[in-house]
Write a protein that holds these residues in place. Structure first.
Motif, short mmCIF file in Angstrom:
data_model
loop_
_atom_site.label_atom_id
_atom_site.label_comp_id
_atom_site.label_asym_id
_atom_site.label_seq_id
_atom_site.Cartn_x
_atom_site.Cartn_y
_atom_site.Cartn_z
N ALA A 79 0.82 -1.22 0.00
CA ALA A 79 0.00 0.00 0.00
C ALA A 79 0.85 1.26 0.00
O ALA A 79 0.32 2.35 -0.22
N GLY A 80 2.16 1.14 0.21
CA GLY A 80 3.02 2.30 0.02
C GLY A 80 2.93 2.82 -1.41
O GLY A 80 3.03 4.04 -1.65
N MET A 81 2.72 1.91 -2.36
CA MET A 81 2.52 2.30 -3.76
C MET A 81 1.24 3.12 -3.89
O MET A 81 1.19 4.15 -4.58
N ILE A 82 0.20 2.66 -3.22
CA ILE A 82 -1.13 3.27 -3.32
C ILE A 82 -1.15 4.65 -2.68
O ILE A 82 -1.58 5.63 -3.30
N VAL A 83 -0.66 4.73 -1.45
CA VAL A 83 -0.76 6.01 -0.74
C VAL A 83 0.13 7.07 -1.37
O VAL A 83 -0.19 8.26 -1.33
N SER A 84 1.25 6.65 -1.96
CA SER A 84 2.10 7.62 -2.66
C SER A 84 1.34 8.25 -3.82
O SER A 84 1.36 9.48 -4.01
N ALA A 85 0.68 7.41 -4.61
CA ALA A 85 -0.07 7.91 -5.76
C ALA A 85 -1.24 8.78 -5.34
O ALA A 85 -1.48 9.84 -5.93
N VAL A 86 -1.98 8.34 -4.32
CA VAL A 86 -3.15 9.10 -3.87
C VAL A 86 -2.72 10.44 -3.29
O VAL A 86 -3.30 11.49 -3.61
N ALA A 87 -1.71 10.43 -2.44
CA ALA A 87 -1.27 11.68 -1.81
C ALA A 87 -0.70 12.64 -2.84
O ALA A 87 -0.90 13.86 -2.74
N GLY A 88 -0.01 12.11 -3.84
CA GLY A 88 0.55 12.97 -4.88
C GLY A 88 -0.50 13.60 -5.76
O GLY A 88 -0.25 14.63 -6.39
N ARG A 89 -1.69 12.98 -5.78
CA ARG A 89 -2.77 13.51 -6.61
C ARG A 89 -3.72 14.41 -5.82
O ARG A 89 -4.38 15.28 -6.38
#
Length: 224
Positions: A79-89
């Motif tokens: 989920a580090g992949m997921i939260v990075s993308a969500v937070a960056g957006r």
């Protein structure tokens, strides 16, 4: 009051946070722990087209659908992949980002880039379904019995798709990295974290929310 949005890792479901959510709630905060597509109450939706983009959309839909702001976004493992993308957006909605023994991608990287050993899991699988790899550092028989029903297969597409996000926007969000140092599987190497990030160690196996939920909760509250 903060809102903690807790995102589980590959093969797990939102129930893996069941020992952390009430502790955050008792401390006066709101805590959400959804199951991603293909897991938990959404296990029947698993298919070869489910990928990282699917899971990013799952979390983004919660943020926007519930109009959440001032969120502490927590990602475990994959989920580090997921939260990075969500937070960056959606940086305007995120007040803190917590990586719990999690993957730390750069823009455009996939799980295969961050953790190359996952190629072996894909190659060894008989189809697009990747079965769980053990019990993730959980060894107590009672904990293992509690965890196993939550585990289900992952789609290989989750490991192949790249995470896309605005790195500059992500860099402006306060980051905390919790490293579990009790048991690091062979082939797993940690990525460097930004100099501005806080790094805390937790003596636990990988699934610290199962084995040391109280200690993890204390760190999450400090991060908030």
């Amino acid at each position: 009051m903060k809102t903690f949005l807790l995102i589980h890792g590959a093969w797990h479901s939102g129930r893996v946070w069941d020992r952390v959510v009430p502790r955050l709630t008792q401390a006066g905060h709101r805590a959400l722990a959804p199951s991603l597509t293909g897991h938990g109450d959404k296990e029947h939706l698993l298919g070869p087209d489910v990928g990282l983009d699917t899971h990013i959309a799952d979390v983004a839909d919660i943020l926007t659908g519930e109009d959440l702001t001032d969120v502490i976004l927590v990602g475990h493992s994959y989920a580090g992949m997921i939260v990075s993308a969500v937070a960056g957006r959606f940086p305007e909605r995120i007040s803190g980002l917590v990586y719990v023994d999690a993957m730390v991608p750069a823009d455009g990287e996939s799980v295969l880039d961050v953790m190359p050993f996952t190629r072996e899991l894909i190659d060894a699988a008989p189809s697009w379904r990747i079965p769980p790899m053990g019990t993730f550092g959980v060894t107590d028989p009672a904990d293992v019995e509690w965890l196993r029903p939550m585990l289900s297969d992952e789609s290989a597409r989750c490991f192949r798709q790249p995470a896309r996000f605005d790195e500059a926007a992500l860099a402006d969000i306060p980051q905390t990295h919790v490293h579990c140092v009790g048991d690091t599987p062979e082939g797993v190497a940690r990525r460097p974290v930004p100099p501005s990030a806080r790094v805390w160690e937790l003596r636990s196996g990988h699934d610290c929310m199962v084995t040391v939920p109280g200690e993890l909760t204390e760190l999450l509250l400090k991060a908030g």
